[in-house]
Design a protein around this motif. Structure first.
Motif, PDB file in Angstrom:
ATOM      1  N   LEU A  10      15.698  22.669  11.167  1.00  9.28           N
ATOM      2  CA  LEU A  10      14.284  22.348  11.028  1.00  9.28           C
ATOM      3  C   LEU A  10      13.959  21.372  12.146  1.00  9.28           C
ATOM      4  O   LEU A  10      14.560  20.307  12.251  1.00  9.28           O
ATOM      5  CB  LEU A  10      13.989  21.712   9.668  1.00  9.28           C
ATOM      6  CG  LEU A  10      12.626  21.013   9.522  1.00  9.28           C
ATOM      7  CD1 LEU A  10      11.483  21.990   9.747  1.00  9.28           C
ATOM      8  CD2 LEU A  10      12.501  20.335   8.174  1.00  9.28           C
ATOM      9  N   GLU A  11      13.034  21.751  13.004  1.00  7.96           N
ATOM     10  CA  GLU A  11      12.656  20.917  14.137  1.00  7.96           C
ATOM     11  C   GLU A  11      11.217  20.459  13.973  1.00  7.96           C
ATOM     12  O   GLU A  11      10.314  21.278  13.814  1.00  7.96           O
ATOM     13  CB  GLU A  11      12.808  21.671  15.456  1.00  7.96           C
ATOM     14  CG  GLU A  11      14.244  22.082  15.764  1.00  7.96           C
ATOM     15  CD  GLU A  11      14.347  22.826  17.093  1.00  7.96           C
ATOM     16  OE1 GLU A  11      13.549  22.514  18.000  1.00  7.96           O
ATOM     17  OE2 GLU A  11      15.196  23.716  17.212  1.00  7.96           O
ATOM     18  N   LEU A  12      11.028  19.147  14.022  1.00  9.38           N
ATOM     19  CA  LEU A  12       9.686  18.572  13.987  1.00  9.38           C
ATOM     20  C   LEU A  12       9.408  17.917  15.338  1.00  9.38           C
ATOM     21  O   LEU A  12      10.111  16.996  15.748  1.00  9.38           O
ATOM     22  CB  LEU A  12       9.567  17.521  12.883  1.00  9.38           C
ATOM     23  CG  LEU A  12       9.642  17.992  11.436  1.00  9.38           C
ATOM     24  CD1 LEU A  12       9.377  16.831  10.488  1.00  9.38           C
ATOM     25  CD2 LEU A  12       8.655  19.103  11.167  1.00  9.38           C
ATOM     26  N   SER A  13       8.398  18.412  16.026  1.00  6.59           N
ATOM     27  CA  SER A  13       7.945  17.812  17.278  1.00  6.59           C
ATOM     28  C   SER A  13       6.643  17.085  16.973  1.00  6.59           C
ATOM     29  O   SER A  13       5.611  17.720  16.737  1.00  6.59           O
ATOM     30  CB  SER A  13       7.734  18.890  18.349  1.00  6.59           C
ATOM     31  OG  SER A  13       8.934  19.593  18.593  1.00  6.59           O
ATOM     32  N   LEU A  14       6.685  15.776  16.969  1.00  9.40           N
ATOM     33  CA  LEU A  14       5.540  14.981  16.524  1.00  9.40           C
ATOM     34  C   LEU A  14       4.906  14.161  17.641  1.00  9.40           C
ATOM     35  O   LEU A  14       3.873  13.529  17.432  1.00  9.40           O
ATOM     36  CB  LEU A  14       5.972  14.038  15.391  1.00  9.40           C
ATOM     37  CG  LEU A  14       6.632  14.716  14.177  1.00  9.40           C
ATOM     38  CD1 LEU A  14       7.034  13.676  13.144  1.00  9.40           C
ATOM     39  CD2 LEU A  14       5.703  15.756  13.557  1.00  9.40           C
ATOM     40  N   LEU A  15       5.521  14.159  18.817  1.00 10.61           N
ATOM     41  CA  LEU A  15       4.963  13.444  19.957  1.00 10.61           C
ATOM     42  C   LEU A  15       4.121  14.418  20.766  1.00 10.61           C
ATOM     43  O   LEU A  15       4.629  15.361  21.357  1.00 10.61           O
ATOM     44  CB  LEU A  15       6.083  12.847  20.816  1.00 10.61           C
ATOM     45  CG  LEU A  15       6.920  11.773  20.123  1.00 10.61           C
ATOM     46  CD1 LEU A  15       8.115  11.390  20.973  1.00 10.61           C
ATOM     47  CD2 LEU A  15       6.081  10.552  19.810  1.00 10.61           C
ATOM     48  N   GLY A  16       2.807  14.191  20.780  1.00 10.87           N
ATOM     49  CA  GLY A  16       1.894  15.158  21.376  1.00 10.87           C
ATOM     50  C   GLY A  16       1.352  16.075  20.291  1.00 10.87           C
ATOM     51  O   GLY A  16       1.148  15.671  19.147  1.00 10.87           O
ATOM     52  N   LEU A  17       1.109  17.329  20.651  1.00  6.63           N
ATOM     53  CA  LEU A  17       0.633  18.297  19.666  1.00  6.63           C
ATOM     54  C   LEU A  17       1.779  18.648  18.727  1.00  6.63           C
ATOM     55  O   LEU A  17       2.832  19.114  19.159  1.00  6.63           O
ATOM     56  CB  LEU A  17       0.111  19.555  20.376  1.00  6.63           C
ATOM     57  CG  LEU A  17      -1.111  19.338  21.286  1.00  6.63           C
ATOM     58  CD1 LEU A  17      -1.480  20.629  21.997  1.00  6.63           C
ATOM     59  CD2 LEU A  17      -2.294  18.813  20.477  1.00  6.63           C
ATOM     60  N   ALA A  18       1.557  18.424  17.434  1.00  5.07           N
ATOM     61  CA  ALA A  18       2.628  18.600  16.449  1.00  5.07           C
ATOM     62  C   ALA A  18       3.024  20.066  16.324  1.00  5.07           C
ATOM     63  O   ALA A  18       2.192  20.975  16.415  1.00  5.07           O
ATOM     64  CB  ALA A  18       2.182  18.063  15.092  1.00  5.07           C
ATOM     65  N   ARG A  19       4.341  20.251  16.089  1.00  2.00           N
ATOM     66  CA  ARG A  19       4.865  21.607  15.922  1.00  2.00           C
ATOM     67  C   ARG A  19       6.022  21.568  14.940  1.00  2.00           C
ATOM     68  O   ARG A  19       6.874  20.680  15.000  1.00  2.00           O
ATOM     69  CB  ARG A  19       5.337  22.155  17.278  1.00  2.00           C
ATOM     70  CG  ARG A  19       5.712  23.635  17.246  1.00  2.00           C
ATOM     71  CD  ARG A  19       6.016  24.116  18.645  1.00  2.00           C
ATOM     72  NE  ARG A  19       7.101  23.357  19.263  1.00  2.00           N
ATOM     73  CZ  ARG A  19       7.578  23.582  20.478  1.00  2.00           C
ATOM     74  NH1 ARG A  19       7.042  24.535  21.226  1.00  2.00           N
ATOM     75  NH2 ARG A  19       8.574  22.864  20.952  1.00  2.00           N
ATOM     76  N   VAL A  20       6.029  22.527  14.019  1.00  2.00           N
ATOM     77  CA  VAL A  20       7.088  22.638  13.018  1.00  2.00           C
ATOM     78  C   VAL A  20       7.776  23.976  13.208  1.00  2.00           C
ATOM     79  O   VAL A  20       7.130  25.022  13.205  1.00  2.00           O
ATOM     80  CB  VAL A  20       6.507  22.544  11.584  1.00  2.00           C
ATOM     81  CG1 VAL A  20       7.622  22.643  10.552  1.00  2.00           C
ATOM     82  CG2 VAL A  20       5.724  21.247  11.409  1.00  2.00           C
ATOM     83  N   GLN A  21       9.106  23.944  13.391  1.00  2.00           N
ATOM     84  CA  GLN A  21       9.864  25.177  13.616  1.00  2.00           C
ATOM     85  C   GLN A  21      11.085  25.225  12.710  1.00  2.00           C
ATOM     86  O   GLN A  21      11.758  24.208  12.502  1.00  2.00           O
ATOM     87  CB  GLN A  21      10.323  25.273  15.075  1.00  2.00           C
ATOM     88  CG  GLN A  21       9.193  25.470  16.079  1.00  2.00           C
ATOM     89  CD  GLN A  21       9.716  25.584  17.497  1.00  2.00           C
ATOM     90  OE1 GLN A  21      10.440  24.720  17.976  1.00  2.00           O
ATOM     91  NE2 GLN A  21       9.361  26.669  18.161  1.00  2.00           N
ATOM     92  N   GLY A  24      13.836  28.075  15.214  1.00  2.06           N
ATOM     93  CA  GLY A  24      13.130  28.497  16.412  1.00  2.06           C
ATOM     94  C   GLY A  24      11.815  29.190  16.166  1.00  2.06           C
ATOM     95  O   GLY A  24      11.090  29.487  17.114  1.00  2.06           O
ATOM     96  N   LEU A  25      11.477  29.466  14.918  1.00  3.72           N
ATOM     97  CA  LEU A  25      10.227  30.152  14.593  1.00  3.72           C
ATOM     98  C   LEU A  25       9.221  29.149  14.053  1.00  3.72           C
ATOM     99  O   LEU A  25       9.541  28.329  13.183  1.00  3.72           O
ATOM    100  CB  LEU A  25      10.465  31.257  13.560  1.00  3.72           C
ATOM    101  CG  LEU A  25      11.437  32.370  13.988  1.00  3.72           C
ATOM    102  CD1 LEU A  25      11.635  33.355  12.843  1.00  3.72           C
ATOM    103  CD2 LEU A  25      10.922  33.086  15.238  1.00  3.72           C
TER     104      LEU A  25
END
Length: 536
Positions: A10-21, A24-25
């Protein structure tokens, strides 16, 4: 049971535009509050349902808020996130999560800068969640400030290496974090000027002047106006400096190799209890010795004194506690509530629900000191080091806390302080505390000497790649063996192109083939005053 492959990532990208993967999906979330919930759990860890309900539905009563939380959790468990949620009747948590924020906080230099793609949860606002908005704003500012510090450090490093163009680009990027910060504009002006770009330097001043007037109703500071006058009265644009030219190649002198101090290092190894005080004059290498030694023995935590804050109660402590929060080294939720409340009296971010009406009694003061000690010790493990840098600038309240902490810590951690001799003698509270600790057998003192000629030779040889016997003797004579004065003298010689670095990394000067003792080197008779004046 869930398929292990399905819950591997489970990847959470929270710096900038948030994205939850997940694997990889990308996963679409039904609401912004779902994203807020995931972000909070990822950063803060296991959290009670009552706190989450109050955080995200601050404008509702408790029953309605908890009902909305149940609905949000139900929706999340209908997605690919179900296997990453740990749900109990009283709390929620995330597991197996990879978080870009953690990489940003733990990495240094370029790696951290690459991870920072914008403000934390950029563009996200959640209505009816004032408590969450407060938390979000605190995190945004904390991460943004770290990003700015890393950019500034990178710009300094690039300039020291002679890559002025890259330093300028980094300064321009730094300006984007705070367009109203006058010092950022001033550094850009200066770098344009160093590159021989007079017109862009003057144009930058016009932008600054207009911005300050329109946004703040202010005029530029005197130091900015002084820089402007220097640029306006200088000769026409100079040729652009290129680091490929041997005459302007400048070595990195900001972090020289660790030289000498073998005896002092061995002495420190045997000191594991009480306070170890390393004394010496400014620039002699106290902090470098302590920091390098401490890093070889686990993690470090630094409380740093400042002359400008020498009368501000608990200033070094407050700065250190805020750093612990900003970097994630310490999670307030892991603290006992009573100690978290005490820490919040100094740093409110520790407990948003604190009661500010605290008792001023002696009992309240004792509990406050104990609470701060518990928090500081909670950030360190057995064998780690607490560094008290520039102890001579510590205020009376901070010294009171340090004395309590030293007695309480016993031999759990190392506690090492640096101090200048003259300034320490002028701090009456510090002298009283040190005398008391020494009387109780809890103080060891180390007077750090200047470099001898052998040490200076080793330093110059390590930096220059040459034998440098005569040169190092001249440098030692001029600087009295003070490491900082020696490095600043070298930096000045490079800037004036008396020294230059060859393509193979070795150094050279116009006097190498003819000199007998390098008396020709343009080193002023009073290096100490020159260097201190320049640093000031």
């Amino acid at each position: 049971m869930p398929n292990p492959a399905a819950i591997s990532s489970l990847e959470l990208s929270l710096l900038g535009l948030a994205r939850v993967q997940v694997n990889g999906l990308e996963v679409s979330l039904a609401t912004r509050k779902a994203l807020g919930l995931l972000a909070f759990l990822a950063l803060e860890g296991t959290t009670s349902r009552s706190k989450l309900a109050d955080l995200l539905w601050s404008d509702m009563d408790e029953d309605a808020a908890r009902n909305n939380l149940r609905k949000e959790v139900f929706r999340l468990r209908e997605t690919a996130l179900r296997d990453f949620l740990e749900v109990s009747t009283s709390s929620l948590a995330l597991k197996n999560v990879q978080l870009d924020v953690n990489v940003f906080l733990e990495a240094e230099d370029d790696t951290a800068l690459e991870v920072y793609n914008g403000d934390f949860l950029m563009g996200i606002e959640i209505s009816g969640a004032s408590a969450f908005e407060d938390w979000l704003e605190t995190k945004r500012e904390s991460f943004k400030n770290r990003f700015a510090r890393l950019l500034a450090a990178r710009a300094v490093k690039l300039e020291a290496l002679g890559d002025l163009r890259a330093a300028l680009e980094t300064r321009l990027r730094l300006l984007e974090t705070d367009p109203l910060q006058e010092s950022f504009h001033r550094e850009i002006m200066r770098l344009h000027w160093r590159l021989g770009e007079r017109a862009p330097a003057l144009a930058r001043f016009e932008i600054l002047e207009r911005t300050l007037e329109q946004e703040l109703g202010l005029k530029p500071l005197p130091e900015t106006l002084a820089l402007l006058r220097n640029i306006e009265t200088s000769n026409a644009a100079q040729p652009e400096l290129e680091p490929t030219s041997a005459t302007v190649r400048t070595p990195a002198l900001h972090r020289p190799p660790f030289i000498g101090r073998d005896d002092e290092w061995a002495w420190l190894e045997g000191k594991t209890e009480g306070l170890v005080l390393v004394k010496g004059e400014a620039g002699i290498g106290k902090t470098r010795l302590i920091e390098d030694f401490a890093r070889m023995h686990g993690q470090t935590l630094t409380l740093r004194g400042f002359e400008s804050a020498a009368s501000t109660p608990f200033y070094p402590v407050a700065e250190s506690l805020r750093w612990l929060l900003e970097t994630g080294r310490l999670n307030p939720e892991t603290l006992e509530p009573v100690w978290k409340r005490e820490a919040a009296r100094l740093v409110p971010e520790f407990d948003a629900g604190r009661n500010m009406a605290e008792s001023a009694s002696s009992e309240g003061r004792s509990r406050f000191i104990e609470g701060l000690s518990r928090v500081l010790l909670g950030a360190l493990q057995a064998g780690d080091t607490l560094i008290l840098d520039d102890l001579h600038w510590f205020d009376a309240s901070s010294l009171e806390l340090i004395a309590h902490l030293i007695r309480r810590a016993s031999n759990q951690i190392r506690i090492i302080a640096s101090a200048r001799v003259l300034e320490l003698n002028d701090n009456k509270e510090a002298k009283t505390v040190l005398t008391s600790l020494e009387r109780d057998g809890l103080l060891s003192r180390l007077e750090l000497p200047s470099f001898n000629q052998s040490d200076m030779l080793s330093l110059v040889q390590a930096l220059s790649g040459g034998r440098a016997q005569l040169f190092s003797q001249r440098l030692h004579q001029a600087t009295g063996g003070n490491a900082l004065f020696a490095l600043e003298t070298l930096r000045g010689l490079f800037e004036n192109q008396v020294l230059h670095q060859n393509d193979d990394g070795t150094w050279a000067s116009p006097f190498d083939t003819a000199t007998e003792d390098y008396t020709e080197l343009p080193i002023p008779p009073n290096v100490r005053d020159l260097v201190l004046s320049r640093l000031e």
